[in-house]
Write a protein that holds these residues in place. Structure first.
Motif, mmCIF file in Angstrom:
data_model
loop_
_atom_site.group_PDB
_atom_site.id
_atom_site.type_symbol
_atom_site.label_atom_id
_atom_site.label_comp_id
_atom_site.label_asym_id
_atom_site.label_seq_id
_atom_site.Cartn_x
_atom_site.Cartn_y
_atom_site.Cartn_z
ATOM 1 N N LYS A 123 -12.782 36.626 64.662
ATOM 2 C CA LYS A 123 -11.786 36.711 63.598
ATOM 3 C C LYS A 123 -11.976 35.607 62.561
ATOM 4 O O LYS A 123 -11.745 35.819 61.373
ATOM 5 N N ARG A 129 -8.979 43.567 76.035
ATOM 6 C CA ARG A 129 -7.564 43.374 75.728
ATOM 7 C C ARG A 129 -7.210 44.144 74.453
ATOM 8 O O ARG A 129 -7.634 43.764 73.364
ATOM 9 N N GLU A 181 -4.579 44.100 72.753
ATOM 10 C CA GLU A 181 -3.835 43.240 71.826
ATOM 11 C C GLU A 181 -4.763 42.334 71.018
ATOM 12 O O GLU A 181 -4.339 41.755 70.001
ATOM 13 N N THR A 233 -4.952 43.007 67.263
ATOM 14 C CA THR A 233 -3.791 42.829 66.383
ATOM 15 C C THR A 233 -3.279 41.397 66.317
ATOM 16 O O THR A 233 -2.620 41.015 65.354
ATOM 17 N N GLU A 234 -3.582 40.579 67.318
ATOM 18 C CA GLU A 234 -3.047 39.230 67.333
ATOM 19 C C GLU A 234 -3.889 38.279 66.494
ATOM 20 O O GLU A 234 -5.094 38.448 66.355
ATOM 21 N N ASP A 235 -3.236 37.266 65.912
ATOM 22 C CA ASP A 235 -3.921 36.225 65.159
ATOM 23 C C ASP A 235 -4.273 35.070 66.084
ATOM 24 O O ASP A 235 -3.582 34.802 67.069
ATOM 25 N N VAL A 236 -5.345 34.367 65.756
ATOM 26 C CA VAL A 236 -5.784 33.206 66.529
ATOM 27 C C VAL A 236 -5.991 32.048 65.571
ATOM 28 O O VAL A 236 -6.673 32.197 64.547
ATOM 29 N N TRP A 242 -7.338 28.100 72.425
ATOM 30 C CA TRP A 242 -7.005 29.445 71.945
ATOM 31 C C TRP A 242 -7.720 30.546 72.714
ATOM 32 O O TRP A 242 -7.453 31.720 72.513
ATOM 33 N N TRP A 244 -9.245 33.213 75.547
ATOM 34 C CA TRP A 244 -8.711 34.097 76.590
ATOM 35 C C TRP A 244 -8.667 33.359 77.928
ATOM 36 O O TRP A 244 -9.646 32.765 78.354
#
Length: 331
Positions: A14, A39, A41, A44-47, A167, A169
């Motif tokens: 990202k 995953r 998600e 769609t999730e921000d990091v 951050w 996983w």
């Protein structure tokens, strides 16, 4: 235009891979069409990373949570692997054996034997994401060294200072059994570029340790060459502090310094000046390079997997030194 698929959709993708693919598609080189992550998600999730990134949204990206489904459904030429380090060999060898062109994120793997297995499967179709080999500020330094512009190098130091990479996983960065720790994951950038710039050291040593906030906090290494030494410091204990990557290299007739993203030359005679360097996205450049040479049939001279494997051997030797109180070891 080559069609690319991603395996892994975490922070590094990202932050830097997706902006690189946007630029490459605009240039008519590579189109990112699909991505897989276990995953759902992840898409769609921000990091929040320790480095600035770009837009992480691809409106027409096909997303999968099953790799085999992605490979069945998509006509892909190029696979970009961005999974945790302990999985690099598994996916790289598998994709190479299926005939894909492959780029795998750094570090290459956690052991030299795994790296050699990856290189043996390559057949000219594997590159490791050692991005500094495509960074203009480091390529400028390489040209000064090769041209002898200011004489021979007499010494130097490289730094890479980061906030803790929490951050990832399952917090995998902070688990040395999965990431290799600060030496393999962060320090590896400078270890690799030092080899790229100066060649193989004669002897090496390292001290490493932690503190109450980050158990695996820092590594300070020394690479000894004929008549000079190069030092490197890697830290990921810089809590709530900005990311820093810089160097200071001394020549017989000048000092050259990268600081704050700017390279300044300090000649022993004459005035200091800022180097005339054209900015470039090193992440875009590395993907462009491997895809260009694949299309043209040219050999990978700038970043072959065999060289990336030697950087892992260097990291492993430095880890051995650190585990033995900073013992000096041959390389």
């Amino acid at each position: 235009m080559l069609k690319a698929g991603l395996i892994g959709f975490g922070g590094i993708v990202k932050g830097v891979h997706l902006p690189a693919y946007q630029a490459l598609e605009a240039a008519g080189k590579v189109k990112l069409v699909a991505a897989c992550d276990i995953r759902p998600e992840a898409f769609t999730e921000d990091v929040q990373l320790n480095i600035d990134g770009g837009d992480s949204r691809f409106a027409d990206l096909h997303t999968y949570t099953d790799l085999e489904e992605m490979l069945r459904n998509e006509e892909l030429d190029f696979i970009d692997i961005a999974v945790p380090t302990y999985l690099h060999k598994k996916y790289a060898v598998d994709m190479l054996n299926r005939g894909y062109l492959v780029m795998s994120e750094k570090p290459m793997a956690l052991t030299y034997d795994d790296c050699r297995e990856m290189a043996a499967a390559s057949n000219g179709r594997l590159m490791i994401g050692q991005c500094l080999r495509f960074c203009p500020e480091y390529l400028y330094l390489k040209k000064l060294i090769e041209d002898g512009t200011y004489g021979k190098v007499t010494g130097g130091s490289f730094r890479r200072l980061s906030a803790p990479p929490t951050w990832g996983w399952e917090n995998w960065f902070m688990d040395p059994s999965r990431s290799g720790g600060v030496i393999f994951d962060l320090h590896i950038h400078d270890l690799d570029i030092i080899r790229f710039l100066f060649g193989e050291p004669k002897t090496v040593s390292c001290t490493a340790g932690g503190h109450h906030i980050v158990e695996d906090a820092f590594a300070v290494s020394r690479m000894d060459y004929d008549g000079m030494s190069i030092y490197a410091e890697g830290r990921w204990d810089q809590v709530n502090m900005p990311f820093v990557a810089d160097y200071r290299v001394s020549f017989e007739k000048a000092n050259v310094v990268l600081e704050g993203g700017v390279v300044t030359v300090y000649p022993y005679e004459g005035d200091a000046f800022k180097a005339d360097i054209t900015p470039a996205d090193m992440y875009m450049k590395e993907i462009e390079y491997i895809t260009d040479i694949f299309v043209s049939g040219q050999p990978n001279l700038q970043n072959p997997p065999e060289s990336a494997a030697e950087s892992i051997r260097l990291a492993a030797t430095l880890k051995q030194s650190a585990d033995n109180g900073g013992q000096t070891l041959p390389f």
